[in-house]
Design an enzyme around this catalytic site. Structure first.
Site, PDB file in Angstrom:
ATOM      1  N   CYS A 258      42.810 -67.658  58.125  1.00  0.00           N
ATOM      2  CA  CYS A 258      41.334 -67.978  57.482  1.00  0.00           C
ATOM      3  C   CYS A 258      40.772 -66.796  56.204  1.00  0.00           C
ATOM      4  CB  CYS A 258      40.411 -68.085  58.163  1.00  0.00           C
ATOM      5  SG  CYS A 258      40.270 -69.326  59.762  1.00  0.00           S
ATOM      6  N   ALA A 259      41.550 -66.291  54.801  1.00  0.00           N
ATOM      7  CA  ALA A 259      41.902 -65.127  54.956  1.00  0.00           C
ATOM      8  C   ALA A 259      40.910 -64.801  53.449  1.00  0.00           C
ATOM      9  CB  ALA A 259      43.227 -65.041  53.782  1.00  0.00           C
ATOM     10  N   ALA A 260      40.420 -66.096  52.512  1.00  0.00           N
ATOM     11  CA  ALA A 260      39.782 -65.716  52.115  1.00  0.00           C
ATOM     12  C   ALA A 260      38.237 -64.838  51.701  1.00  0.00           C
ATOM     13  CB  ALA A 260      39.310 -67.081  50.988  1.00  0.00           C
ATOM     14  N   PRO A 261      38.133 -63.983  50.764  1.00  0.00           N
ATOM     15  CA  PRO A 261      38.231 -63.717  49.540  1.00  0.00           C
ATOM     16  C   PRO A 261      39.692 -62.931  49.602  1.00  0.00           C
ATOM     17  CG  PRO A 261      36.891 -62.745  50.349  1.00  0.00           C
ATOM     18  CD  PRO A 261      37.132 -62.882  51.617  1.00  0.00           C
ATOM     19  N   GLY A 262      40.085 -62.189  50.859  1.00  0.00           N
ATOM     20  CA  GLY A 262      40.777 -61.608  50.731  1.00  0.00           C
ATOM     21  C   GLY A 262      40.849 -59.697  51.549  1.00  0.00           C
ATOM     22  N   GLY A 263      39.914 -59.929  51.552  1.00  0.00           N
ATOM     23  CA  GLY A 263      39.480 -57.887  51.841  1.00  0.00           C
ATOM     24  C   GLY A 263      40.650 -57.744  52.833  1.00  0.00           C
ATOM     25  N   LYS A 264      40.558 -58.225  54.809  1.00  0.00           N
ATOM     26  CA  LYS A 264      41.422 -58.102  54.671  1.00  0.00           C
ATOM     27  C   LYS A 264      43.014 -58.351  54.854  1.00  0.00           C
ATOM     28  CE  LYS A 264      37.707 -59.807  58.661  1.00  0.00           C
ATOM     29  NZ  LYS A 264      36.877 -59.744  57.505  1.00  0.00           N
ATOM     30  N   ASP A 312      45.017 -75.932  55.834  1.00  0.00           N
ATOM     31  CA  ASP A 312      44.256 -75.462  56.592  1.00  0.00           C
ATOM     32  C   ASP A 312      44.900 -75.142  58.292  1.00  0.00           C
ATOM     33  OD1 ASP A 312      43.167 -76.111  58.844  1.00  0.00           O
ATOM     34  OD2 ASP A 312      42.384 -78.057  58.235  1.00  0.00           O
ATOM     35  N   CYS A 384      32.118 -62.210  62.247  1.00  0.00           N
ATOM     36  CA  CYS A 384      30.935 -61.303  61.836  1.00  0.00           C
ATOM     37  C   CYS A 384      30.122 -61.738  62.714  1.00  0.00           C
ATOM     38  CB  CYS A 384      31.122 -61.176  60.057  1.00  0.00           C
ATOM     39  SG  CYS A 384      30.867 -62.167  59.179  1.00  0.00           S
TER      40      CYS A 384
END
Length: 446
Positions: A258-264, A312, A384
């Site tokens: 579940c990646a967006a916006p890509g910080g992790k 998904d 979070c």
């Protein structure tokens, strides 16, 4: 009245976002750009808008005795909230300026009768003062008003964390958030970046929580050349603990589900070596969010070790096969209640039903991706938020359903002295002045 009057703009922004507080940041930014506001005016607009959102329930409590049962148009209520916020919380703003502008705004947006009503309310407040929140007898109601948090959430936090911890937590969320960024270790060091930034951000310092983090009490780090060049990216200190929890190796195949916006995603990528076969596959449901991941990876010069796909996460095993990844991250959709300091509108938008529904979604994603983890590999679950239903309870139920996984302690690169959920890691907003965050590490043993 000029159309770019700061107090007028604040009322208009608050009236537009209304119950859609999630768009407040975008609306404020566009208003500043379109109005060509000077830095001082932009700062006051931002302060009023976020201050009113942050203290909304408190402001309504203050206004109630003066307004009585009169039904107010939404913009009139926002106008009164902005005035009382400035009178009570901004000691350097002269009341004559607040009164004059508020009256003129009422004339502009309404008519003379409304202007007289607004002026009368403000004069009455000036004469009588605001009632004392501490006089509220019920502790849940008192803290709800004082911290401007719905009573259901105060009660939930009392039940789960105890009255003392919950009170400390809620008393902390109305302090100003600091700017937090992560250093791109493939391009520079934290020490070198702090040195570069100090001429523009004299108070910038290394994070004590995240070994790649820097924090600054104020300032727009995302507007710096260093950000544009990929030397840093905006990421909260707590969030920076997620990638190290995966115990990454240079050659790992990693799924960020579940990646967006890509910080992790980009943080994971820093630990990988393309020459050794290391790669991270980042998924999101929405094409425009997938593009954000790709843009972040390109800006940080990590695109050679990142693949972003519109998919998904629950289709990951069908798409990639079982046991196809050494490490899997599920940074799950959640209520976001750990972000109340940074995004105060969250506390009004969420309900207990949201928390329970999200827990079911989180469980479904974990169940779906678990078979994609190699035996001997690791599944990290993070959110979070700060409610047990979305954190400890989700992990406990997953372990009951999946006997091939065991929970292990969350590794960190620096000592974390405040943890409320070992062997998982639960940081609350008042522990470090960061976002509230939960991380659990699950190893596949069979």
């Amino acid at each position: 009245m000029e159309k770019n009057n700061v107090r007028l703009l604040a009322v208009e922004v608050l009236s537009r976002v209304g119950g859609r507080g999630g768009y407040s940041n975008l609306t404020v930014d566009s208003t500043i750009r379109q109005g060509h506001l000077a830095d001082r005016d932009a700062a006051l607009l931002t302060n009023i808008v976020y201050g009113v959102i942050q203290h909304q329930l408190t402001l309504d409590y203050y206004l109630a005795p003066f307004v009585g049962r009169r039904e107010l148009d939404p913009w009139v209520r926002q106008l009164l909230r902005t005035a009382v916020y400035q009178m009570h919380y901004l000691d350097k703003v002269p009341e004559r300026a607040i009164f004059f502008d508020s009256t003129e705004i009422a004339k502009l947006k309404g008519h003379t009768g409304i202007a007289k009503f607004v002026t009368a309310i403000l004069r009455n407040i000036q004469r009588k003062g605001l009632r004392d929140v501490s006089a509220i007898q019920d502790p849940v109601k008192r803290l709800s008003v004082a911290a401007s948090v719905p009573t259901w959430l105060v009660q939930k936090l009392f039940d789960q964390w105890g009255e003392l911890e919950a009170t400390a937590l809620l008393n902390s969320i109305n302090s100003a958030p600091h700017a937090s960024a992560r250093v791109n270790r493939t391009l520079t060091t934290r020490e070198a970046l702090v040195t570069r930034l100090q001429d523009r951000f004299p108070d910038v310092r290394p994070s004590t929580l995240a070994t790649s983090g820097v924090v600054a009490p104020g300032g727009h780090l995302a507007g710096t050349p260093e950000f544009a060049d990929g030397l840093l990216t905006m990421q909260d200190e707590s969030s920076q603990l997620v990638a190290p929890s995966l115990a990454l190796q240079p050659g790992d195949q990693v799924l960020d589900a579940c990646a967006a916006p890509g910080g992790k995603t980009t943080h994971i990528a820093e630990w990988l070596d393309p020459a050794a076969g290391g790669h991270v596959t980042a998924l999101d449901l929405h094409p425009h969010k997938v593009r954000l991941i790709e843009q972040n990876a390109t800006r940080m010069r990590l695109a050679d070790r990142v693949s972003a796909r519109t998919l998904d996460a629950r289709q990951a095993v069908t798409t990639f096969g079982e046991q196809s990844f050494d490490k899997v991250l599920v940074d799950a959709p959640c209520s976001g209640l750990g972000l109340m300091r940074r995004k105060p509108e969250i506390k009004y938008d969420k309900t207990i039903d949201d928390v329970q529904n999200l827990a079911r979604v989180q469980a479904g994603i974990l169940d779906a991706v678990a078979p994609a983890v190699k035996v001997g590999g690791r599944l990290t679950y993070s959110t979070c938020t700060i409610t047990h239903e979305e954190n400890q309870d989700v992990v406990a139920a997953f372990l009951q359903r999946h006997g091939g996984f065991r929970q292990v302690a969350v590794p960190t690169l620096a000592p974390v002295t405040h943890n409320h959920a070992a062997p998982a890691l639960q940081i609350l907003p008042h522990d470090y002045g960061s976002d509230g965050f939960f991380i659990a590490c699950l190893e596949r043993v069979e």
